[in-house]
Design an enzyme around this catalytic site. Structure first.
Site, PDB file in Angstrom:
ATOM      1  N   TYR A  32      -9.182  -6.201  16.668  1.00  0.00           N
ATOM      2  CA  TYR A  32     -10.522  -6.812  16.537  1.00  0.00           C
ATOM      3  C   TYR A  32     -10.974  -6.750  15.077  1.00  0.00           C
ATOM      4  O   TYR A  32     -11.426  -7.743  14.509  1.00  0.00           O
ATOM      5  CB  TYR A  32     -11.509  -6.077  17.448  1.00  0.00           C
ATOM      6  CG  TYR A  32     -12.869  -6.731  17.536  1.00  0.00           C
ATOM      7  CD1 TYR A  32     -13.081  -7.841  18.360  1.00  0.00           C
ATOM      8  CD2 TYR A  32     -13.946  -6.258  16.788  1.00  0.00           C
ATOM      9  CE1 TYR A  32     -14.333  -8.451  18.447  1.00  0.00           C
ATOM     10  CE2 TYR A  32     -15.193  -6.857  16.874  1.00  0.00           C
ATOM     11  CZ  TYR A  32     -15.385  -7.950  17.707  1.00  0.00           C
ATOM     12  OH  TYR A  32     -16.618  -8.546  17.789  1.00  0.00           O
TER      13      TYR A  32
ATOM     14  N   LYS B  16     -11.625 -10.002  12.761  1.00  0.00           N
ATOM     15  CA  LYS B  16     -12.961 -10.332  12.229  1.00  0.00           C
ATOM     16  C   LYS B  16     -13.000 -10.231  10.704  1.00  0.00           C
ATOM     17  O   LYS B  16     -13.728 -10.993  10.055  1.00  0.00           O
ATOM     18  CB  LYS B  16     -14.026  -9.440  12.872  1.00  0.00           C
ATOM     19  CG  LYS B  16     -14.200  -9.662  14.382  1.00  0.00           C
ATOM     20  CD  LYS B  16     -14.658 -11.081  14.724  1.00  0.00           C
ATOM     21  CE  LYS B  16     -14.970 -11.226  16.212  1.00  0.00           C
ATOM     22  NZ  LYS B  16     -15.442 -12.587  16.562  1.00  0.00           N
TER      23      LYS B  16
HETATM   24  P1  NAP Z   1     -18.799 -11.930  25.688  1.00  0.00           P
HETATM   25  O1  NAP Z   1     -19.967 -11.951  26.588  1.00  0.00           O
HETATM   26  O2  NAP Z   1     -17.593 -11.166  26.075  1.00  0.00           O
HETATM   27  O3  NAP Z   1     -18.426 -13.425  25.326  1.00  0.00           O
HETATM   28  C1  NAP Z   1     -17.169 -13.816  24.822  1.00  0.00           C
HETATM   29  C2  NAP Z   1     -16.993 -15.280  25.080  1.00  0.00           C
HETATM   30  O4  NAP Z   1     -15.699 -15.691  24.633  1.00  0.00           O
HETATM   31  C3  NAP Z   1     -17.069 -15.604  26.566  1.00  0.00           C
HETATM   32  O5  NAP Z   1     -17.678 -16.839  26.746  1.00  0.00           O
HETATM   33  C4  NAP Z   1     -15.602 -15.672  26.942  1.00  0.00           C
HETATM   34  O6  NAP Z   1     -15.338 -16.413  28.103  1.00  0.00           O
HETATM   35  C5  NAP Z   1     -15.063 -16.372  25.706  1.00  0.00           C
HETATM   36  N1  NAP Z   1     -13.617 -16.263  25.653  1.00  0.00           N
HETATM   37  C6  NAP Z   1     -12.874 -15.139  25.582  1.00  0.00           C
HETATM   38  N2  NAP Z   1     -11.568 -15.441  25.638  1.00  0.00           N
HETATM   39  C7  NAP Z   1     -11.480 -16.788  25.749  1.00  0.00           C
HETATM   40  C8  NAP Z   1     -10.397 -17.688  25.874  1.00  0.00           C
HETATM   41  N3  NAP Z   1      -9.129 -17.290  25.901  1.00  0.00           N
HETATM   42  N4  NAP Z   1     -10.677 -19.014  25.983  1.00  0.00           N
HETATM   43  C9  NAP Z   1     -11.951 -19.451  25.988  1.00  0.00           C
HETATM   44  N5  NAP Z   1     -13.024 -18.635  25.881  1.00  0.00           N
HETATM   45  C10 NAP Z   1     -12.777 -17.324  25.772  1.00  0.00           C
HETATM   46  O7  NAP Z   1     -19.234 -11.277  24.327  1.00  0.00           O
HETATM   47  P2  NAP Z   1     -20.221 -11.770  23.173  1.00  0.00           P
HETATM   48  O8  NAP Z   1     -20.773 -10.553  22.582  1.00  0.00           O
HETATM   49  O9  NAP Z   1     -21.139 -12.828  23.621  1.00  0.00           O
HETATM   50  O10 NAP Z   1     -19.157 -12.350  22.143  1.00  0.00           O
HETATM   51  C11 NAP Z   1     -19.295 -13.579  21.478  1.00  0.00           C
HETATM   52  C12 NAP Z   1     -18.739 -13.455  20.081  1.00  0.00           C
HETATM   53  O11 NAP Z   1     -19.566 -12.553  19.338  1.00  0.00           O
HETATM   54  C13 NAP Z   1     -17.329 -12.869  20.033  1.00  0.00           C
HETATM   55  O12 NAP Z   1     -16.577 -13.524  19.043  1.00  0.00           O
HETATM   56  C14 NAP Z   1     -17.580 -11.421  19.639  1.00  0.00           C
HETATM   57  O13 NAP Z   1     -16.480 -10.848  19.009  1.00  0.00           O
HETATM   58  C15 NAP Z   1     -18.755 -11.598  18.708  1.00  0.00           C
HETATM   59  N6  NAP Z   1     -19.541 -10.388  18.454  1.00  0.00           N
HETATM   60  C16 NAP Z   1     -20.247  -9.785  19.443  1.00  0.00           C
HETATM   61  C17 NAP Z   1     -20.998  -8.650  19.136  1.00  0.00           C
HETATM   62  C18 NAP Z   1     -21.844  -7.937  20.160  1.00  0.00           C
HETATM   63  O14 NAP Z   1     -22.455  -6.926  19.835  1.00  0.00           O
HETATM   64  N7  NAP Z   1     -21.937  -8.393  21.389  1.00  0.00           N
HETATM   65  C19 NAP Z   1     -21.015  -8.155  17.846  1.00  0.00           C
HETATM   66  C20 NAP Z   1     -20.273  -8.798  16.869  1.00  0.00           C
HETATM   67  C21 NAP Z   1     -19.553  -9.924  17.177  1.00  0.00           C
HETATM   68  P3  NAP Z   1     -15.202 -15.646  29.535  1.00  0.00           P
HETATM   69  O15 NAP Z   1     -16.588 -15.244  29.924  1.00  0.00           O
HETATM   70  O16 NAP Z   1     -14.606 -16.674  30.390  1.00  0.00           O
HETATM   71  O17 NAP Z   1     -14.317 -14.458  29.285  1.00  0.00           O
END
Ligand code: NAP
Length: 250
Positions: free
Chosen positions: A155, A159
């Site tokens: 990860y 990133k």
């Molecule tokens: P999340 O709820 O786990 O969302 C991740 C999204 O990516 C979901 O819609 C998931 O779909 C999709 N995804 C994963 N694998 C995929 C694939 N093979 N094909 C198509 N879609 C896929 O988490 P989130 O926090 O909203 O994450 C969104 C982004 O923000 C990510 O890039 C994460 O690294 C980044 N981020 C999050 C945080 C945080 O604190 N939450 C902090 C920094 C960065 P499914 O639901 O179908 O799995």
């Protein structure tokens, strides 16, 4: 408000069914953009929220664990709404294990979704945007674009790589009318952070370092996405914008 107006624009948002991707899709819709939501799960909740905002909506089912669907995604978006102005590379996964035990499978899975697909989808979108002389690409990076973290080697690599890629693409495409930037969310309440929030010690330690005094609510990310998608950011290229409640300022 015209500087932030997205009326008539078309945005592709990956991973838009939940979490930050859903919040970004809704924020862009409220600002006037038509939304193409891309992912592997049902988009019903996002569709309802986007339509409630008065925006057009189209879902594309695609697994971004491979780059096979990227050209078709761009073609379908353009065919459906006639153009593509904004791409948000939000889909991402995380695998947690000590570096000493980390497997090749956990390395490849994360790099494929978080970095490889983001690059090749950007390439497919930019071919269309450069032809028209305008476009906005927003990569969803992380605090792990700046910091090391623990127990998430692929990860952090993905990133940190995405931040570098954001700068490279900005250097190549800025003069061709395409803005490439990233947002680095802090700690937000989504599926991505469930394991951390369920670990009482880690959760308390994280909260103690956030000057804003609370974990991020996905709604708190939308404004940054609208800014980077709108004419307000036309001279902004290659930045990684932290939206982290002050975490990095600590
Ligand atoms: P999340 O709820 O786990 O969302 C991740 C999204 O990516 C979901 O819609 C998931 O779909 C999709 N995804 C994963 N694998 C995929 C694939 N093979 N094909 C198509 N879609 C896929 O988490 P989130 O926090 O909203 O994450 C969104 C982004 O923000 C990510 O890039 C994460 O690294 C980044 N981020 C999050 C945080 C945080 O604190 N939450 C902090 C920094 C960065 P499914 O639901 O179908 O799995």
């Amino acid at each position: 408000m015209t500087m932030f107006d997205l009326s008539g624009r078309v945005a592709v948002v990956t991973g838009a069914n939940t979490g930050l991707g859903q919040a970004i899709a809704v924020a862009l819709a409220v600002a006037g953009a038509s939304i193409v939501a891309v992912g592997r799960s049902a988009m019903d909740e996002t569709e309802a929220a986007v339509r409630k905002a008065g925006a057009r909506f189209h879902a594309i089912s695609a697994d971004l664990g491979s780059i096979e669907p990227v050209k078709a995604i761009v073609n379908e978006a353009v065919k459906t709404f006639g153009r593509l102005d904004i791409l948000v590379n939000n889909a991402g996964i995380i695998r947690r294990a000590d570096a000493i035990d980390f497997t090749e499978a956990d390395w490849d899975a994360v790099m494929d979704v978080n970095l490889k697909s983001a690059f090749f989808l950007s390439q497919a979108a930019a071919r269309h945007m450069i032809e028209r002389g305008s476009g906005k690409i927003i990569n969803i990076a992380s605090l792990l674009s700046f910091q090391g973290g623990i127990r998430i080697p692929s990860y952090t690599a993905s990133k940190s790589g995405l931040a570098g890629l954001t700068r490279l693409l900005a250097c190549e495409w800025a003069a061709r009318g395409v803005n490439v930037n990233a947002i680095a969310p802090g700690y937000f309440v989504t599926n991505n952070t469930t394991a951390l929030r369920e670990d009482a010690d880690r959760s308390a330690a994280i909260l103690a370092r956030i000057p804003a005094g609370h974990w991020g609510n996905p709604d708190e990310l939308g404004g940054a996405a609208v800014f980077l998608a709108s004419p307000a950011s036309d001279y902004v290229h290659g930045i990684v914008l932290p939206v982290d409640g002050g975490w990095l300022a600590r």
